[in-house]
Design an enzyme around this catalytic site. Structure first.
Site, PDB file in Angstrom:
ATOM      1  N   HIS A 255      10.453  18.335  42.889  1.00 29.35           N
ATOM      2  CA  HIS A 255      11.304  17.157  42.918  1.00 29.35           C
ATOM      3  C   HIS A 255      11.068  16.065  41.865  1.00 29.35           C
ATOM      4  CE1 HIS A 255      12.884  19.442  46.085  1.00 29.35           C
ATOM      5  NE2 HIS A 255      13.762  18.528  46.509  1.00 29.35           N
TER       6      HIS A 255
ATOM      7  N   LYS B 153      15.868  13.065  57.135  1.00 28.48           N
ATOM      8  CA  LYS B 153      15.991  11.990  55.855  1.00 28.48           C
ATOM      9  C   LYS B 153      17.515  11.734  55.641  1.00 28.48           C
ATOM     10  CE  LYS B 153      12.097  12.877  52.965  1.00 28.48           C
ATOM     11  NZ  LYS B 153      11.499  13.318  51.679  1.00 28.48           N
TER      12      LYS B 153
ATOM     13  N   ASN C   1       8.310  18.094  48.445  1.00 29.53           N
ATOM     14  CA  ASN C   1       8.783  17.450  47.139  1.00 29.53           C
ATOM     15  C   ASN C   1       8.548  18.371  46.056  1.00 29.53           C
ATOM     16  OD1 ASN C   1      10.398  15.436  48.217  1.00 29.53           O
ATOM     17  ND2 ASN C   1       8.500  14.070  48.517  1.00 29.53           N
TER      18      ASN C   1
ATOM     19  N   ARG D 152       4.186  16.117  54.374  1.00 33.06           N
ATOM     20  CA  ARG D 152       5.605  16.323  54.074  1.00 33.06           C
ATOM     21  C   ARG D 152       6.031  16.206  52.497  1.00 33.06           C
ATOM     22  NH1 ARG D 152      10.929  14.433  57.560  1.00 33.06           N
ATOM     23  NH2 ARG D 152      12.527  15.240  55.913  1.00 33.06           N
TER      24      ARG D 152
HETATM   25  N1  GLY Z   1      13.980  17.402  51.226  1.00 32.16           N
HETATM   26  C1  GLY Z   1      12.559  16.966  51.572  1.00 32.16           C
HETATM   27  C2  GLY Z   1      11.982  16.473  52.801  1.00 32.16           C
HETATM   28  O1  GLY Z   1      13.122  16.737  53.734  1.00 32.16           O
HETATM   29  O2  GLY Z   1      11.218  15.781  53.060  1.00 32.16           O
END
Ligand code: GLY
Length: 387
Positions: free
Chosen positions: A250, A143, A247, A243
């Site tokens: 977050h 990311k 989070n 994935r």
């Molecule tokens: N920091 C969360 C991710 O890499 O998906």
């Protein structure tokens, strides 16, 4: 020294973990063909403390190197800094055979990764994370991106690095507060995926708060965290499913950071607060097993991390969260825990419930603020983070 391989469709790369990991960079570069030039995008403070070591290592590759220094802090993850990197690199003769090296924490990794993905339509890059947070989370998984005044990470690309070099020697100068902030992402990784790692994290929490975590424990814990992250990213690189669990914590964290305009909280601190809130919300919804929220709260508090927001209103957090890109078809997306080690995604949580739980949560923060230091941390250790 340990090597973990991250394998996503179309790219496979090593993560070297341990003291002295930097020594792996040279043989690796030689084995894949030397770059024409190396551009190091470095946190200015990290360059001052550790730049000579990296420079000497790169000198031995005998290819031209240019350094672009970036002021520390989240505010550097912006379009004007990216513009500066693009233009400096072009003026310094970057070509498609060049290698970008991200040397710093998560801000640098995200910024340099985005620069690598966009300049000349893409050049290779290597991550050298120098904070615990960047080691266990930001540097692995591809990311990249920058923030907008409207919110965190709203512009970016997925771009996997060619290698990630986690050399613990770079942690020696990391301020204790930043070590604790990175530890929050370790707690997150354990909470979503691994009850065994969570128990280990609980055992080591007082040592983290006291700045006494042993390098041996750190190596075990970072290694396991990276393994977990690598397996999640391998299953779902583009965050269309699994994935999303990374989070956890977050949703509120990004709202808090945007509401505070990225100033007073470190990212990991915001995630710590966000995890306690998500666990509370999950318990309120009947998704999270009772007692999980207090276990998360306790381990974070024992690690010296803040667990309640301060100096920010519910209205500003709620409004900042509305701009979060983590939305499902039915609204803001929440990663909830069912239990330690297992997660569930919810995107139909009523805004009224979120607002009610948040207002209660904020009022708890107000009652305990007298016990916290100015950073929001409970244990104001000034010692170095490792022994
Ligand atoms: N920091 C969360 C991710 O890499 O998906």
């Amino acid at each position: 020294m340990r090597t973990i391989t991250v394998a996503v469709p179309g790219s496979e790369y090593p993560v070297w973990i341990g003291s002295g990991a930097l020594a792996r960079l040279r043989p690796f570069s030689r084995s894949r063909g030397l770059p024409t030039k190396v551009f190091v995008i470095a946190d200015a403070r990290v360059a001052k403390q550790h730049g000579d070591r990296l420079r000497a290592e790169l000198d031995r590759l005998a290819v031209p190197q240019s350094w672009i220094l970036v002021p520390p802090g989240e505010s550097s993850k912006c379009v004007s800094m990216l513009d500066r990197i693009w233009r400096t690199a072009v003026r310094s003769g970057i070509d498609r055979g060049s290698l970008l090296v991200a040397f710093g924490g998560g801000v640098i990794g995200d910024l340099a990764g985005f620069a690598a993905g966009t300049i000349l339509r893409g050049v290779d890059f290597v991550q050298i994370p120098t904070t615990l947070l960047a080691m266990v989370d930001a540097s692995v998984g591809g990311k990249t991106g920058i923030n907008l005044p409207e919110g965190k990470n709203l512009v970016g690309v997925f771009l996997q690095p060619c290698a990630v070099c986690m050399d613990f020697d770079f942690l020696s100068s990391l301020p204790p507060r930043e070590l604790r902030a990175g530890w929050a992402e370790v707690v997150k990784t354990a909470a979503i995926r691994d009850p065994g790692l969570f128990a280990k994290v609980e055992r080591n929490a007082p040592a983290v708060a006291a700045g006494q975590l042993s390098v041996r424990s750190l190596a075990e814990i970072v290694g396991r965290s990276v393994e977990i992250k690598a397996s999640v990213v391998a299953a779902d690189e583009r965050e269309s499913g699994l994935r999303m669990i990374l989070n956890f914590g977050h949703t509120l964290a990004h709202g808090l950071e945007a509401a505070n305009a990225y100033r007073s909280l470190l990212h990991g601190e915001a995630v710590a607060i966000g995890m306690v809130f998500a666990a509370r919300l999950g318990e309120e919804l009947g998704v999270t097993r009772s007692g999980v929220a207090s276990r998360i709260d306790s381990v974070l508090a024992a690690s010296g991390l803040p667990t309640r927001p301060r100096g920010v209103s519910a209205a500003s957090i709620l409004s900042a969260m509305q701009r979060d890109k983590k939305r499902g078809p039915r609204g803001l997306r929440w990663v909830l825990l069912e239990a330690i080690g297992s997660t569930s995604i919810a995107d139909a949580v009523s805004p009224e419930l979120v607002s009610k739980v948040l207002r209660r949560f904020l009022s708890e923060g107000a009652t305990e603020s007298g016990r916290l230091d100015s950073s929001g941390a409970r244990s104001p250790s000034t010692r170095k983070g490792l022994r």
